[in-house]
Motif scaffolding. Structure first.
Motif, short mmCIF file in Angstrom:
data_model
loop_
_atom_site.label_atom_id
_atom_site.label_comp_id
_atom_site.label_asym_id
_atom_site.label_seq_id
_atom_site.Cartn_x
_atom_site.Cartn_y
_atom_site.Cartn_z
N GLU A 117 4.86 20.27 -62.74
CA GLU A 117 4.19 19.74 -61.56
C GLU A 117 3.06 18.83 -62.02
N ILE A 118 3.08 17.59 -61.59
CA ILE A 118 2.05 16.61 -61.95
C ILE A 118 1.15 16.40 -60.75
N ARG A 119 -0.15 16.56 -60.95
CA ARG A 119 -1.12 16.37 -59.86
C ARG A 119 -1.91 15.08 -60.08
N ILE A 120 -1.89 14.23 -59.07
CA ILE A 120 -2.59 12.95 -59.13
C ILE A 120 -3.72 13.00 -58.11
N THR A 121 -4.94 12.90 -58.58
CA THR A 121 -6.12 12.93 -57.72
C THR A 121 -6.53 11.50 -57.38
N VAL A 122 -6.56 11.19 -56.09
CA VAL A 122 -6.88 9.84 -55.62
C VAL A 122 -8.16 9.90 -54.78
N ILE A 123 -9.11 9.04 -55.10
CA ILE A 123 -10.39 9.03 -54.39
C ILE A 123 -10.71 7.60 -53.96
N ALA A 124 -10.98 7.43 -52.67
CA ALA A 124 -11.38 6.13 -52.12
C ALA A 124 -12.86 6.19 -51.76
N THR A 125 -13.65 5.30 -52.34
CA THR A 125 -15.10 5.29 -52.12
C THR A 125 -15.52 3.91 -51.63
N ASN A 126 -16.32 3.87 -50.55
CA ASN A 126 -16.78 2.56 -50.10
C ASN A 126 -17.86 2.05 -51.04
N VAL A 127 -17.88 0.75 -51.24
CA VAL A 127 -18.74 0.13 -52.24
C VAL A 127 -20.22 0.38 -51.96
N ARG A 128 -20.60 0.44 -50.67
CA ARG A 128 -22.01 0.68 -50.31
C ARG A 128 -22.43 2.12 -50.55
N GLY A 129 -21.47 3.00 -50.75
CA GLY A 129 -21.78 4.41 -50.99
C GLY A 129 -21.85 5.21 -49.71
N GLY A 130 -21.60 6.51 -49.83
CA GLY A 130 -21.75 7.41 -48.69
C GLY A 130 -20.46 7.81 -48.01
N LEU A 131 -19.38 7.03 -48.20
CA LEU A 131 -18.09 7.36 -47.59
C LEU A 131 -17.05 7.60 -48.66
N LYS A 132 -16.35 8.73 -48.56
CA LYS A 132 -15.32 9.03 -49.54
C LYS A 132 -14.14 9.72 -48.87
N GLY A 133 -12.95 9.36 -49.32
CA GLY A 133 -11.74 10.05 -48.92
C GLY A 133 -11.02 10.53 -50.16
N LYS A 134 -10.41 11.73 -50.11
CA LYS A 134 -9.78 12.31 -51.30
C LYS A 134 -8.41 12.85 -50.95
N HIS A 135 -7.52 12.76 -51.92
CA HIS A 135 -6.19 13.35 -51.75
C HIS A 135 -5.64 13.73 -53.12
N VAL A 136 -4.97 14.89 -53.19
CA VAL A 136 -4.28 15.31 -54.40
C VAL A 136 -2.78 15.26 -54.12
N TYR A 137 -2.09 14.42 -54.85
CA TYR A 137 -0.66 14.17 -54.67
C TYR A 137 0.09 14.92 -55.76
N ALA A 138 0.95 15.87 -55.38
CA ALA A 138 1.67 16.69 -56.35
C ALA A 138 3.12 16.24 -56.43
N MET A 139 3.63 16.08 -57.68
CA MET A 139 5.02 15.70 -57.91
C MET A 139 5.72 16.76 -58.75
N LEU A 140 6.99 17.00 -58.48
CA LEU A 140 7.81 17.92 -59.26
C LEU A 140 8.80 17.10 -60.08
N ILE A 141 8.87 17.38 -61.38
CA ILE A 141 9.79 16.68 -62.26
C ILE A 141 11.01 17.56 -62.51
N SER A 142 12.19 17.04 -62.17
CA SER A 142 13.40 17.84 -62.31
C SER A 142 14.62 16.93 -62.44
N LYS A 143 15.59 17.38 -63.20
CA LYS A 143 16.85 16.64 -63.33
C LYS A 143 17.64 16.64 -62.03
N TYR A 144 17.26 17.51 -61.09
CA TYR A 144 17.96 17.58 -59.81
C TYR A 144 17.38 16.65 -58.76
N ALA A 145 16.36 15.86 -59.13
CA ALA A 145 15.73 14.96 -58.15
C ALA A 145 16.72 13.89 -57.69
#
Length: 670
Positions: free
Chosen positions: A642-670
């Motif tokens: 399982e690969i976890r990708i952490t994505v963070i969006a921050t406004n340039v002026r500061g003070g606003l942030k959005g976050k998401h962790v995107y999980a992927m499964l690696i398998s030959k059955y994909a």
């Protein structure tokens, strides 16, 4: 290159347009899954009670059931009609992927795939009776029992614990004595966890995430307790030389591989030099619902700054303990009691209550913290942590009798109380501080009949209800509240839900709560999302007439910035070793002006080929922007990773942030 079967078919199956599944159909599917799995859980409880406490079995299982319920709702709302033959081919791949995820310990992602499988099984049987849906669900459960074996099957559904015990350890030169004491702690934990009544005996795996300066990681994972003990014995100190270390980088590494709902313990005598990783820590800990505990020891040569640790611990429902190096080995009971077998009665700090009245000349402050103990609590664990040695505390039972702590820190006077079979009624924790001191406290219940709860949010979109993994201040949402207990020890008319801030102060109270007629464990209510980080608190009366309080383990962080996957389909989050592709996310914000954003991302395995950060300019309020991350999976990536990708969006002026962790499964059955 992707195989045709799963990903492409599921794109055709569930992603084309909004679905048409009726609410009653969804409820019936959830009810069928719940009925089947509860029967299996009861049978599993009888077989496994000798290995771990029933509190873990019941609470953990209902957490897993809630994961499946959410995935069924999400898959159902995105379903599109397709042919019987395509459904059959998709189901073959899905079953293999569920087995792959479960076999390799990726339980949360596996349960999402299980929910999707249930929906497709239901759609394939749509022309048949609802009884057939129940039989299909039961047949799939039987299939999993056969393929996974008893232990893995029980861990997958949290009938036995499917959580990690994660140690993030500073291995620089000054930590020699600390590491010796970590060995003492682990040996104590190992010797007591053979006791069937011990709450810390059911961890699925054990993680060690080392850090020094400038290096950190890799995280080593052990499924065998003996191998974990041997690995602790083999730790050697290396590096260091200055005061601050790569503490948060080591913590991120540990969180990227820990299971969901797992406690994480950090051992260090240094301040963090990598505060840039703070947002990644918050994102991962909130996604995993993992409390973070910091054991900070004294350093002769360096002045420590523990404020960053306090902020992280407060936000993640953890705690910071400043200790002498010799005291680490004495905290095995706290480590054991921080796992799945407990529920949180209350937590807070000196900011939660006004101090009792005192004379103006008196520099000390006394805080009185009352809390009820109900008839379901069999063991009580109270921990109170002070910043200096001027603090003190007293714990009184309902009769006013003082309780003696099992641990007192010589450095800060922090204390731990363990009470078996506590008296029912109102208890009192009194904390005394002097000028410049502060404290935090946690009050936990540990018992086979644990009363706990979970929750998630829904938003009405036409005739459908969409699962919301994010919250925006001011939004009006429906909350689904699940009582995580096999025996329901409360009734609807006797409890309310409070939204509380991180200090335990009440933001709002919800009393208009409706019981779900299809499930005696589930309730629904409406709430308005506040503008601050919050937790939920249940306050009510048990069937036996005792007052109870329970506080959520998870915290909720509302944000005016949202970054989320374009596709809600879990089928988009599987890939084969050696394959390449794109992850599509959508960024939007709800502030009043145009904003410029920087989108940054990190990954537990180095797969992202897009350069970080991505700049987004002049994004208007309530408008969205597509964010594309290209990836390439190394051919040697292990099956089931399982690969976890952490994505963070921050406004340039500061003070606003959005976050998401995107999980992927690696398998030959994909």
């Amino acid at each position: 290159m992707f195989l045709f079967s799963f990903v492409n078919l599921l794109c055709l199956t569930v992603l084309q347009q909004p679905g048409r599944g009726s609410p009653s159909e969804t409820d019936g599917l959830i009810r069928a899954a719940r009925t089947t799995l509860q029967g299996v859980a009861k049978a599993g409880t009888k077989q496994t009670v000798g290995r771990q406490s029933a509190a873990q079995i019941r609470t953990g299982f209902f957490n897993a059931l809630q994961d499946i319920e959410k995935s069924i709702l999400t898959a159902h709302q995105n379903y599109r009609r397709t042919s019987h033959s395509r459904l059959t081919k998709s189901l073959v791949s899905l079953r293999r992927l569920v087995v792959t995820a479960a076999t390799h310990g990726n339980y949360k992602l596996g349960r999402e795939l299980y929910g999707l499988t249930s929906v497709l099984e239901s759609k394939r049987s749509l022309s048949r009776s609802r009884r057939r849906s129940k039989r299909d669900n039961s047949a799939f459960v039987d299939f999993l029992q056969t393929k996974l074996g008893k232990q893995t099957f029980n861990q997958f559904f949290n009938i036995e614990s499917g959580t990690s015990l994660t140690f993030v350890i500073d291995i620089t030169g000054s930590m020699t004595e600390d590491i010796d004491q970590v060995r003492v702690l682990v040996h104590k934990l190992s010797s007591t966890s053979e006791n069937e009544d011990d709450p810390g005996s059911g961890y699925y795996n054990f993680l060690i995430s080392p850090f020094s300066d400038p290096g950190y990681g890799p995280t080593d994972i052990y499924e065998d307790k003996g191998e974990f003990l041997s690995a602790i014995e083999r730790i050697e100190v290396v590096g260091g030389g200055d005061c601050d270390e790569m503490v948060l980088s080591g913590l991120v590494q540990g969180l990227e591989w820990a299971e969901y709902y797992s406690p994480v313990f950090v051992f260090t005598d240094a301040s963090p030099k990598d505060l840039i990783e703070e947002d990644n820590v918050y994102s991962l800990a909130e996604t995993l619902s993992s409390p973070l505990y910091f054991f900070i020891t004294n350093s002769e040569d360096c002045k420590q700054d523990v404020e960053a640790y306090k902020k992280i611990a407060e936000t993640t429902n953890g705690q910071v303990f400043s200790l002498t190096k010799q005291e680490i080995g004495k905290l095995s009971s706290l480590v054991a009691a921080s796992g799945v077998g407990k529920s949180l009665i209350a937590s807070g700090s000196d900011k939660s209550f006004a101090p009792d009245k005192s004379s103006k000349r008196d520099t000390t402050k006394t805080y009185t913290i009352p809390f009820p103990i109900d008839d379901t609590v069999e063991q009580l664990m109270v921990s109170i942590s002070f910043s200096t040695n001027t603090g003190s505390s007293y714990l009184e039972d309902p009769s006013g009798e003082l309780q003696y702590p099992s641990f007192v820190s010589a450095k800060t006077n922090s204390r731990i109380y363990e009470i078996h079979s506590p008296s029912q009624g109102e208890w009192m924790l009194r904390a005394i501080t002097d000028y410049g001191d502060d404290f935090t406290y946690k009050i936990n219940s540990i018992s086979p009949s644990n009363l706990d709860f979970g929750f998630y949010f829904l938003r009405a979109v036409g005739s459908r209800s969409m699962v919301m993994d994010y919250t925006v201040p001011g939004d009006r949402l429906e909350m689904v509240l699940t009582i995580l207990s096999e025996s329901l020890n409360l009734i609807q008319e006797r409890f309310v839900v409070q939204l509380v801030d991180l200090n335990g102060n009440v933001i709002s109270t919800i009393s208009d709560i409706t019981r779900n007629s299809n499930s005696p464990n589930q309730y629904r209510c409406q709430l308005t999302v506040p503008g601050v980080v919050f937790k939920l608190k249940l306050v009510g009366t048990t069937v036996a007439g005792a007052k109870f309080v329970r506080t959520s383990q998870a915290t909720v962080t509302p944000s005016n910035v949202i970054i989320k996957p374009v596709s809600l389909n879990v089928g988009r989050r599987v890939a084969t070793p050696g394959s390449a592709g794109n992850i599509y996310l959508k960024l939007e914000h709800y502030s009043s002006d145009e904003e410029d954003f920087a989108v940054t991302f990190t990954s537990s395995v180095d797969i992202i080929t897009t350069q970080s950060p991505i700049s987004i300019e002049a994004l208007s309020p309530r408008r969205s922007k597509l964010v594309k991350l290209s990836y390439k999976i190394p051919p040697e990536t292990r099956e089931g990773t399982e690969i976890r990708i952490t994505v963070i969006a921050t406004n340039v002026r500061g003070g606003l942030k959005g976050k998401h962790v995107y999980a992927m499964l690696i398998s030959k059955y994909a």
